[in-house]
Every structure is written in C-alpha cells, then in structure tokens.
Design a protein around this motif. Structure first.
Motif, PDB file in Angstrom:
ATOM      1  N   SER A  43      34.567  40.951  38.515  1.00  0.00           N
ATOM      2  CA  SER A  43      36.020  41.119  38.538  1.00  0.00           C
ATOM      3  C   SER A  43      36.326  42.543  38.111  1.00  0.00           C
ATOM      4  O   SER A  43      35.466  43.242  37.574  1.00  0.00           O
ATOM      5  CB  SER A  43      36.687  40.114  37.607  1.00  0.00           C
ATOM      6  OG  SER A  43      36.204  40.277  36.290  1.00  0.00           O
ATOM      7  N   ASN A  87      39.673  30.221  41.582  1.00  0.00           N
ATOM      8  CA  ASN A  87      39.774  31.657  41.820  1.00  0.00           C
ATOM      9  C   ASN A  87      40.954  31.997  42.729  1.00  0.00           C
ATOM     10  O   ASN A  87      41.690  32.948  42.484  1.00  0.00           O
ATOM     11  CB  ASN A  87      38.470  32.153  42.443  1.00  0.00           C
ATOM     12  CG  ASN A  87      38.309  33.640  42.328  1.00  0.00           C
ATOM     13  OD1 ASN A  87      38.421  34.201  41.242  1.00  0.00           O
ATOM     14  ND2 ASN A  87      38.058  34.283  43.436  1.00  0.00           N
ATOM     15  N   TYR A  90      44.986  32.665  42.470  1.00  0.00           N
ATOM     16  CA  TYR A  90      45.468  34.035  42.274  1.00  0.00           C
ATOM     17  C   TYR A  90      46.460  34.447  43.371  1.00  0.00           C
ATOM     18  O   TYR A  90      47.363  35.242  43.136  1.00  0.00           O
ATOM     19  CB  TYR A  90      44.255  34.966  42.277  1.00  0.00           C
ATOM     20  CG  TYR A  90      44.522  36.439  42.125  1.00  0.00           C
ATOM     21  CD1 TYR A  90      44.920  36.979  40.903  1.00  0.00           C
ATOM     22  CD2 TYR A  90      44.326  37.324  43.185  1.00  0.00           C
ATOM     23  CE1 TYR A  90      45.123  38.342  40.745  1.00  0.00           C
ATOM     24  CE2 TYR A  90      44.526  38.687  43.046  1.00  0.00           C
ATOM     25  CZ  TYR A  90      44.930  39.197  41.825  1.00  0.00           C
ATOM     26  OH  TYR A  90      45.130  40.541  41.670  1.00  0.00           O
ATOM     27  N   HIS A 110      44.706  40.582  36.299  1.00  0.00           N
ATOM     28  CA  HIS A 110      43.959  40.728  37.552  1.00  0.00           C
ATOM     29  C   HIS A 110      42.459  40.516  37.330  1.00  0.00           C
ATOM     30  O   HIS A 110      41.742  40.150  38.249  1.00  0.00           O
ATOM     31  CB  HIS A 110      44.221  42.104  38.175  1.00  0.00           C
ATOM     32  CG  HIS A 110      45.666  42.340  38.485  1.00  0.00           C
ATOM     33  ND1 HIS A 110      46.340  41.637  39.461  1.00  0.00           N
ATOM     34  CD2 HIS A 110      46.577  43.172  37.920  1.00  0.00           C
ATOM     35  CE1 HIS A 110      47.601  42.050  39.499  1.00  0.00           C
ATOM     36  NE2 HIS A 110      47.772  42.953  38.562  1.00  0.00           N
ATOM     37  N   TYR A 111      42.010  40.715  36.096  1.00  0.00           N
ATOM     38  CA  TYR A 111      40.598  40.522  35.751  1.00  0.00           C
ATOM     39  C   TYR A 111      40.182  39.049  35.817  1.00  0.00           C
ATOM     40  O   TYR A 111      39.007  38.729  35.678  1.00  0.00           O
ATOM     41  CB  TYR A 111      40.283  41.104  34.365  1.00  0.00           C
ATOM     42  CG  TYR A 111      41.254  40.666  33.288  1.00  0.00           C
ATOM     43  CD1 TYR A 111      41.112  39.439  32.648  1.00  0.00           C
ATOM     44  CD2 TYR A 111      42.321  41.472  32.930  1.00  0.00           C
ATOM     45  CE1 TYR A 111      42.014  39.026  31.680  1.00  0.00           C
ATOM     46  CE2 TYR A 111      43.230  41.078  31.951  1.00  0.00           C
ATOM     47  CZ  TYR A 111      43.074  39.852  31.335  1.00  0.00           C
ATOM     48  OH  TYR A 111      43.971  39.434  30.375  1.00  0.00           O
ATOM     49  N   ASN A 112      41.128  38.146  36.014  1.00  0.00           N
ATOM     50  CA  ASN A 112      40.781  36.724  36.165  1.00  0.00           C
ATOM     51  C   ASN A 112      40.663  36.310  37.628  1.00  0.00           C
ATOM     52  O   ASN A 112      40.657  35.125  37.941  1.00  0.00           O
ATOM     53  CB  ASN A 112      41.767  35.837  35.410  1.00  0.00           C
ATOM     54  CG  ASN A 112      41.459  35.844  33.923  1.00  0.00           C
ATOM     55  OD1 ASN A 112      40.303  35.925  33.523  1.00  0.00           O
ATOM     56  ND2 ASN A 112      42.484  35.787  33.098  1.00  0.00           N
ATOM     57  N   PHE A 113      40.534  37.282  38.518  1.00  0.00           N
ATOM     58  CA  PHE A 113      40.173  37.019  39.916  1.00  0.00           C
ATOM     59  C   PHE A 113      38.776  37.570  40.121  1.00  0.00           C
ATOM     60  O   PHE A 113      38.496  38.721  39.790  1.00  0.00           O
ATOM     61  CB  PHE A 113      41.143  37.700  40.900  1.00  0.00           C
ATOM     62  CG  PHE A 113      40.719  37.521  42.332  1.00  0.00           C
ATOM     63  CD1 PHE A 113      41.042  36.357  43.010  1.00  0.00           C
ATOM     64  CD2 PHE A 113      39.965  38.486  42.977  1.00  0.00           C
ATOM     65  CE1 PHE A 113      40.620  36.162  44.330  1.00  0.00           C
ATOM     66  CE2 PHE A 113      39.545  38.297  44.289  1.00  0.00           C
ATOM     67  CZ  PHE A 113      39.876  37.132  44.964  1.00  0.00           C
ATOM     68  N   ASP A 114      37.889  36.741  40.661  1.00  0.00           N
ATOM     69  CA  ASP A 114      36.497  37.147  40.866  1.00  0.00           C
ATOM     70  C   ASP A 114      36.197  37.383  42.336  1.00  0.00           C
ATOM     71  O   ASP A 114      36.708  36.679  43.212  1.00  0.00           O
ATOM     72  CB  ASP A 114      35.541  36.068  40.335  1.00  0.00           C
ATOM     73  CG  ASP A 114      35.554  35.997  38.821  1.00  0.00           C
ATOM     74  OD1 ASP A 114      35.696  37.047  38.180  1.00  0.00           O
ATOM     75  OD2 ASP A 114      35.419  34.883  38.285  1.00  0.00           O
ATOM     76  N   ARG A 157      33.223  35.516  31.476  1.00  0.00           N
ATOM     77  CA  ARG A 157      33.559  34.467  32.447  1.00  0.00           C
ATOM     78  C   ARG A 157      32.740  33.197  32.171  1.00  0.00           C
ATOM     79  O   ARG A 157      33.229  32.085  32.324  1.00  0.00           O
ATOM     80  CB  ARG A 157      33.311  34.956  33.882  1.00  0.00           C
ATOM     81  CG  ARG A 157      33.723  33.955  34.933  1.00  0.00           C
ATOM     82  CD  ARG A 157      35.232  33.718  34.984  1.00  0.00           C
ATOM     83  NE  ARG A 157      35.898  34.828  35.612  1.00  0.00           N
ATOM     84  CZ  ARG A 157      36.928  35.495  35.067  1.00  0.00           C
ATOM     85  NH1 ARG A 157      37.415  35.150  33.888  1.00  0.00           N
ATOM     86  NH2 ARG A 157      37.478  36.504  35.692  1.00  0.00           N
TER      87      ARG A 157
END
Length: 191
Positions: A43, A87, A90, A110-114, A157
């Motif tokens: 991410s 995921n 988002y 945004h860091y929680n979208f891989d 994660r």
C-alpha cells in the motif's frame, strides 16, 4: 543509487485503484522475489513521491514511508476473496468512481488500500453490496476456496489493521527483521 529503465510515479488514486499501478507492481515484485512468496500486497502512504529513473535513497524513503517489516502468511482462496472484497470497499460507484467517504473522513486513509500482485481477478466495482470480486486466478488457474498460497505483506497489515481482520489468525510462514524500505534500497543498490 540506481538507474531505472523509466520513472515509476504515483498516478491519480482512483486510476491506480481501478487500473493498477506500475509503481506498486515494482514494489510487489521486489517483495515477492525477496521472500519467494506466491502473492504480494503493498500500500502507499497518503502522499508518495515515486521512483525516478535516476533513483536516489530519498526517492525510495519518500515512496515507502512506513517503518514496516515483511511477513509471509499462509492464505487460502476463501480468505483471499474476503481480503479482496474488503480492499475494494475503498471505491464507490454512483455514475462515476470515487473514494469511499470512510477512507477520507475523519482522516485520510489511502494506506488502507492494497495493491495485489501475483493473482488476477475479475472486478466489478459497480456492484452495490459486496461480491465485487468475480473469479480469481493464480498462474491462469482459477483459485478454489481451499487452495493455499503464501502472501507477503507488511507487519502492520498482518495485524488486521485497516479492516483486514481476516489476516489476524493466519499461519505465519516467515517474518523478516529488515524494514521493507531497506529491502527495496538493497535491491536497487544491487541492480
């Protein structure tokens, strides 16, 4: 520290989430190579600089901003599907694609979208309630629920952070002490 064949720059967040990212692919390839994993996820911080053709240490540290280490988990097809569905919460669609409000407020996440690498999957973001993920493929073979794979991700994660509870109790195959930014720097220094 290295000369790359091209620039790997971040693009519009919606575009990267819906169409993929060469920058994320490069980081994922390096993680997969380093850990010999089947699948890799990465991410981005809310703001990243990207990797320029004439690569500097600063470019790497401003692109992989987290002090995370790599961890390899064993994942089955069913859990992988759950992770993909989570995921892609988002992105919302109502006539156009946009980032879901909960990733923007009360703070940007945004860091929680891989970005997933090593698999292909059918994606329909226009579906309202779950099941945005169709068939999932590994090396052109459709993945079944019971199929098992090794997946590399960062230790943040792996704790289930960002709504990814499905990772919390997975079997750890290997964990690394080296920070991912250091793994990336070593890779580029040895090009």
């Amino acid at each position: 520290i290295a000369k790359l064949s091209r620039d790997y720059l971040p693009e519009d967040k919606i575009k990267m989430a819906t169409e993929g990212s060469a920058l994320a692919d490069l980081i994922n390839k390096i993680q997969m190579e380093y850990t010999s994993s089947d699948i890799s996820i990465t991410s981005f911080a809310n703001v990243v600089s990207g990797l320029k053709k004439n690569l500097t240490t600063r470019d790497v540290l401003n692109t992989y901003r987290f002090p995370n280490t790599a961890i390899v988990l064993e994942i089955d097809g069913k859990t992988l599907r759950e992770a993909l569905e989570q995921n892609y919460t988002y992105i919302e669609y109502n006539g156009e694609y946009k980032i879901a409000k909960r990733f923007l407020e009360p703070k940007e996440e945004h860091y929680n979208f891989d970005f997933f690498y090593g698999i292909n999957f059918e994606l329909n973001l226009k579906k309202e309630n779950g099941n945005k993920i169709g068939k999932i493929y590994f090396k052109e073979k459709e993945i079944k629920n019971e199929d098992k794979f090794s997946i590399v991700m960062n230790n943040y994660r792996a704790t289930g952070a960002g709504g990814f509870d499905m990772y919390k109790n997975l079997k750890v195959l290997k964990s690394y002490d080296k920070e991912i930014s250091e793994i990336l720097l070593n890779y580029f220094r040895n090009l």
